[in-house]
Design a protein around this motif. Structure first.
Motif, PDB file in Angstrom:
ATOM      1  N   GLY A   1       0.837  -1.152   0.564  1.00 55.72           N
ATOM      2  CA  GLY A   1       0.095   0.029  -0.065  1.00 55.72           C
ATOM      3  C   GLY A   1       0.691   1.678  -0.027  1.00 55.72           C
ATOM      4  N   VAL A   2       2.030   1.075   0.272  1.00 57.92           N
ATOM      5  CA  VAL A   2       2.870   2.547   0.832  1.00 57.92           C
ATOM      6  C   VAL A   2       4.291   2.291  -0.081  1.00 57.92           C
ATOM      7  N   THR A   3       4.394   1.617  -1.083  1.00 55.16           N
ATOM      8  CA  THR A   3       5.505   1.799  -1.991  1.00 55.16           C
ATOM      9  C   THR A   3       4.846   0.931  -3.135  1.00 55.16           C
ATOM     10  N   GLY A   4       4.219   1.266  -4.236  1.00 53.63           N
ATOM     11  CA  GLY A   4       3.958   1.483  -5.440  1.00 53.63           C
ATOM     12  C   GLY A   4       4.436   2.314  -5.776  1.00 53.63           C
ATOM     13  N   TRP A   5       5.027   2.533  -7.040  1.00 55.16           N
ATOM     14  CA  TRP A   5       5.476   3.310  -8.322  1.00 55.16           C
ATOM     15  C   TRP A   5       5.262   4.311  -7.823  1.00 55.16           C
ATOM     16  N   SER A   6       4.069   4.531  -7.618  1.00 53.05           N
ATOM     17  CA  SER A   6       3.351   6.714  -7.440  1.00 53.05           C
ATOM     18  C   SER A   6       3.048   6.773  -5.902  1.00 53.05           C
ATOM     19  N   ALA A   7       3.045   5.837  -4.962  1.00 51.93           N
ATOM     20  CA  ALA A   7       2.118   5.776  -3.982  1.00 51.93           C
ATOM     21  C   ALA A   7       3.722   5.958  -2.880  1.00 51.93           C
ATOM     22  N   TYR A   8       5.267   5.348  -3.140  1.00 50.63           N
ATOM     23  CA  TYR A   8       5.720   5.772  -1.811  1.00 50.63           C
ATOM     24  C   TYR A   8       6.399   6.970  -2.340  1.00 50.63           C
ATOM     25  N   ASP A   9       5.964   8.187  -3.417  1.00 50.14           N
ATOM     26  CA  ASP A   9       6.420   8.777  -3.219  1.00 50.14           C
ATOM     27  C   ASP A   9       5.882  10.001  -2.185  1.00 50.14           C
ATOM     28  N   GLU A  10       4.534   9.501  -1.483  1.00 49.56           N
ATOM     29  CA  GLU A  10       4.136  10.697  -0.584  1.00 49.56           C
ATOM     30  C   GLU A  10       3.727   9.298   0.077  1.00 49.56           C
ATOM     31  N   ALA A  11       4.775   8.623   0.495  1.00 54.05           N
ATOM     32  CA  ALA A  11       4.544   8.039   1.672  1.00 54.05           C
ATOM     33  C   ALA A  11       5.720   8.624   2.563  1.00 54.05           C
ATOM     34  N   ASP A  12       5.056   8.051   3.792  1.00 53.08           N
ATOM     35  CA  ASP A  12       5.965   8.788   5.345  1.00 53.08           C
ATOM     36  C   ASP A  12       7.273   7.924   5.458  1.00 53.08           C
ATOM     37  N   ARG A  13       8.365   8.821   5.233  1.00 62.54           N
ATOM     38  CA  ARG A  13       9.593   7.338   5.462  1.00 62.54           C
ATOM     39  C   ARG A  13       9.749   6.945   6.581  1.00 62.54           C
ATOM     40  N   ASP A  14       9.563   7.691   7.935  1.00 64.96           N
ATOM     41  CA  ASP A  14       9.159   7.543   9.308  1.00 64.96           C
ATOM     42  C   ASP A  14       8.834   5.984   9.783  1.00 64.96           C
TER      43      ASP A  14
ATOM     44  N   ILE B   1       8.903  -0.572 -10.039  1.00 67.67           N
ATOM     45  CA  ILE B   1       8.162   0.717 -11.164  1.00 67.67           C
ATOM     46  C   ILE B   1       7.378  -0.246 -11.684  1.00 67.67           C
ATOM     47  N   ALA B   2       6.801   0.653 -12.278  1.00 71.54           N
ATOM     48  CA  ALA B   2       4.809  -0.021 -13.525  1.00 71.54           C
ATOM     49  C   ALA B   2       5.162   0.033 -14.793  1.00 71.54           C
ATOM     50  N   ALA B   3       5.179  -0.825 -15.489  1.00 68.84           N
ATOM     51  CA  ALA B   3       5.290  -1.255 -16.582  1.00 68.84           C
ATOM     52  C   ALA B   3       4.220  -0.243 -17.237  1.00 68.84           C
ATOM     53  N   ASP B   4       2.717   0.424 -16.384  1.00 71.42           N
ATOM     54  CA  ASP B   4       1.968   0.457 -16.791  1.00 71.42           C
ATOM     55  C   ASP B   4       1.536   2.426 -17.066  1.00 71.42           C
ATOM     56  N   MET B   5       1.935   2.809 -18.585  1.00 71.92           N
ATOM     57  CA  MET B   5       2.268   4.011 -17.976  1.00 71.92           C
ATOM     58  C   MET B   5       1.314   5.433 -17.655  1.00 71.92           C
ATOM     59  N   ALA B   6      -0.023   4.801 -17.126  1.00 70.45           N
ATOM     60  CA  ALA B   6      -1.008   5.105 -16.360  1.00 70.45           C
ATOM     61  C   ALA B   6      -1.015   5.778 -14.838  1.00 70.45           C
ATOM     62  N   ARG B   7       0.190   4.329 -14.667  1.00 72.78           N
ATOM     63  CA  ARG B   7       0.714   4.838 -13.241  1.00 72.78           C
ATOM     64  C   ARG B   7       1.729   5.738 -13.170  1.00 72.78           C
ATOM     65  N   ASN B   8       2.243   6.286 -13.956  1.00 77.61           N
ATOM     66  CA  ASN B   8       3.584   6.913 -13.310  1.00 77.61           C
ATOM     67  C   ASN B   8       3.291   8.440 -12.793  1.00 77.61           C
ATOM     68  N   PRO B   9       3.862   7.935 -11.933  1.00 78.55           N
ATOM     69  CA  PRO B   9       3.798   9.453 -10.442  1.00 78.55           C
ATOM     70  C   PRO B   9       4.141  10.508 -11.197  1.00 78.55           C
ATOM     71  N   ASP B  10       3.453  11.930 -11.048  1.00 71.64           N
ATOM     72  CA  ASP B  10       3.789  13.288 -11.153  1.00 71.64           C
ATOM     73  C   ASP B  10       4.967  13.090 -11.344  1.00 71.64           C
ATOM     74  N   TRP B  11       5.673  13.281 -10.887  1.00 71.96           N
ATOM     75  CA  TRP B  11       7.290  13.829 -10.556  1.00 71.96           C
ATOM     76  C   TRP B  11       7.991  13.392 -12.009  1.00 71.96           C
ATOM     77  N   LEU B  12       7.751  12.455 -12.456  1.00 72.01           N
ATOM     78  CA  LEU B  12       8.674  12.039 -14.198  1.00 72.01           C
ATOM     79  C   LEU B  12       7.041  12.508 -15.565  1.00 72.01           C
ATOM     80  N   SER B  13       5.802  12.863 -15.241  1.00 71.45           N
ATOM     81  CA  SER B  13       5.631  13.944 -16.455  1.00 71.45           C
ATOM     82  C   SER B  13       6.479  14.580 -16.422  1.00 71.45           C
ATOM     83  N   ASP B  14       6.456  15.519 -15.329  1.00 73.45           N
ATOM     84  CA  ASP B  14       7.531  16.586 -15.691  1.00 73.45           C
ATOM     85  C   ASP B  14       9.149  16.442 -15.717  1.00 73.45           C
TER      86      ASP B  14
END
Length: 407
Positions: free
Chosen positions: A102-115, A137-150
């Motif tokens: 739940g907290v380690t997916g392609w995009s979820a990790y960036d929002e996870a509380d590291r501590d 890393i997800a093979a599905d482009m629809a799951r790309n994190p926001d930072w990658l699109s930038d």
């Protein structure tokens, strides 16, 4: 006999029969027990000596399993343990592993509380649990994190590689498995954008950064049918291209009726890939509660009997969260369903070592045990006893343990 009539007979039998470790019977079930013994048990020899190095004859020796080596786990959807978790309670006592999907997916990790993430991993380790990191890393482009699109298109490969390295370098020494590439086969972000050599490079770098970490590829609903054949072809191609995949993680949901023969055949094909197979996010349902229990036992038997299968992680387990009809292991009141009771009884009673032996004239007591950690207690008479805890690995031809008074 019609299917409806047969199903009602099963329902009536489940209601009328006292709780046992299984709901299935028949020749293939008996064969499965032998295969499970071959795949998951090993020989244990206990030698009991007194303080003067003399063999103790006819000493009662209890061999009591503490935990399995085979991982059976559940999935955390955030960085908190389930409120109902109790390591000694039925079903929970079976689990010796977690997945932190739940907290380690392609995009979820960036929002996870590291501590909080580090804390939940530490807590699992303190409990002696096997830990799976969810997705890298997800093979599905629809799951790309926001930072990658930038990131500019020409720089995206380097950004993806840096993201993977950050995860592996930070957590690769704290967890046991990581699905470096997820949603594979249904999508092909890395192969299509950068080529198969780029995927090989990701895995090789991860292996160099954390040599003991088992690197997986994650696919969905590929255990049976044409989708299984596609998986076999793809992993074969990856192996021929020297992509160093250690584990194929199959996220599986079972509906309808599960037949034993096709699953057994599928596992046989997968064993030829020379990679370990694990089931993750597992939900096993059916057309009714009784049918779901039968499907569940069928699948668990086949998985546990196959030495190429390296673990089972259930997905959502409560009635409020599960997405597959009749797949919940806990009902709305938090009580175990037929399926939950079945999992508990199989892994804590049927596939579990707890027996009392007696030493022979040489002080030896022999048995076969499920691989894992065991507590051995020898009674020496006159109220004297000695106890020790040992680990019995699956790869040992025979594990010999000397239990001696005073030590």
């Amino acid at each position: 006999m019609t299917r409806v009539r047969w199903m009602w007979i099963v329902v009536a039998w489940l209601v009328a029969t006292p709780a046992t470790a299984q709901v299935l019977d028949g020749e293939w079930v008996r064969r499965s027990e032998q295969r499970i013994a071959d795949a998951r048990q090993t020989d244990l020899r206990v030698v009991v000596l007194d303080a003067n190095d003399r063999a103790v004859v006819d000493a009662p020796v209890r061999v009591e399993q503490v935990r399995h080596d085979f991982p059976v786990g559940f999935t955390l959807r955030d960085t908190t343990w389930p409120s109902a978790y109790n390591a000694d309670a039925p079903l929970w006592r079976v689990f010796n592993a977690i997945a932190i999907d739940g907290v380690t997916g392609w995009s979820a990790y960036d929002e996870a509380d590291r501590d909080a993430l580090a804390k939940v991993i530490q807590e699992a380790r303190q409990r002696g649990m096997f830990v799976r990191w969810g997705g890298g890393i997800a093979a599905d482009m629809a799951r790309n994190p926001d930072w990658l699109s930038d990131v500019a298109a020409d720089d995206q490969r380097l950004a993806i590689e840096a993201h993977a390295r950050q995860i592996v370098q930070r957590y690769g020494w704290q967890v046991d498995q990581l699905d470096l590439y997820t949603h594979a086969l249904d999508h092909d972000l890395i192969e299509r954008r950068f080529g198969l050599p780029a995927l090989r490079g990701l895995y090789e770098q991860a292996r160099a950064d954390s040599p003991n970490l088992k690197l997986g590829v994650r696919v969905h609903d590929r255990l049976v049918g044409d989708r299984l054949q596609e998986l076999v072809r793809a992993i074969t191609d990856w192996r021929h291209s020297f992509v160093p995949v250690d584990v194929v993680a199959i996220e599986q949901r079972v509906r309808g009726t599960l037949a034993q023969a096709p699953v057994e055949r599928a596992l046989s094909w997968l064993s030829e890939l020379d990679v370990q197979v694990v089931l993750v996010g597992l939900e096993v349902g059916g057309v009714s509660d009784a049918a779901a229990a039968m499907n569940l036992e069928t699948l668990l038997r086949l998985l546990f009997a196959d030495e190429n299968v390296g673990g089972i992680w259930f997905g959502d387990m409560s009635a409020e969260e599960v997405g597959t009809p009749y797949a919940e292991l806990f009902d709305a009141d938090g009580e175990l369903t037929h399926g939950g009771q079945l999992v508990d009884r199989l892994f804590s009673e049927l596939w579990w070592t707890d027996e009392t032996l007696h030493t022979d004239e040489l002080g030896n007591a022999r048995t076969r045990v499920f691989a894992g950690t065991h507590r051995i207690t020898a009674e020496l008479g006159e109220g004297r006893s000695v106890e020790m805890t040992v680990h019995v690995p699956m790869d040992a031809d025979e594990r010999m343990v000397v239990v001696q008074e005073g030590f």
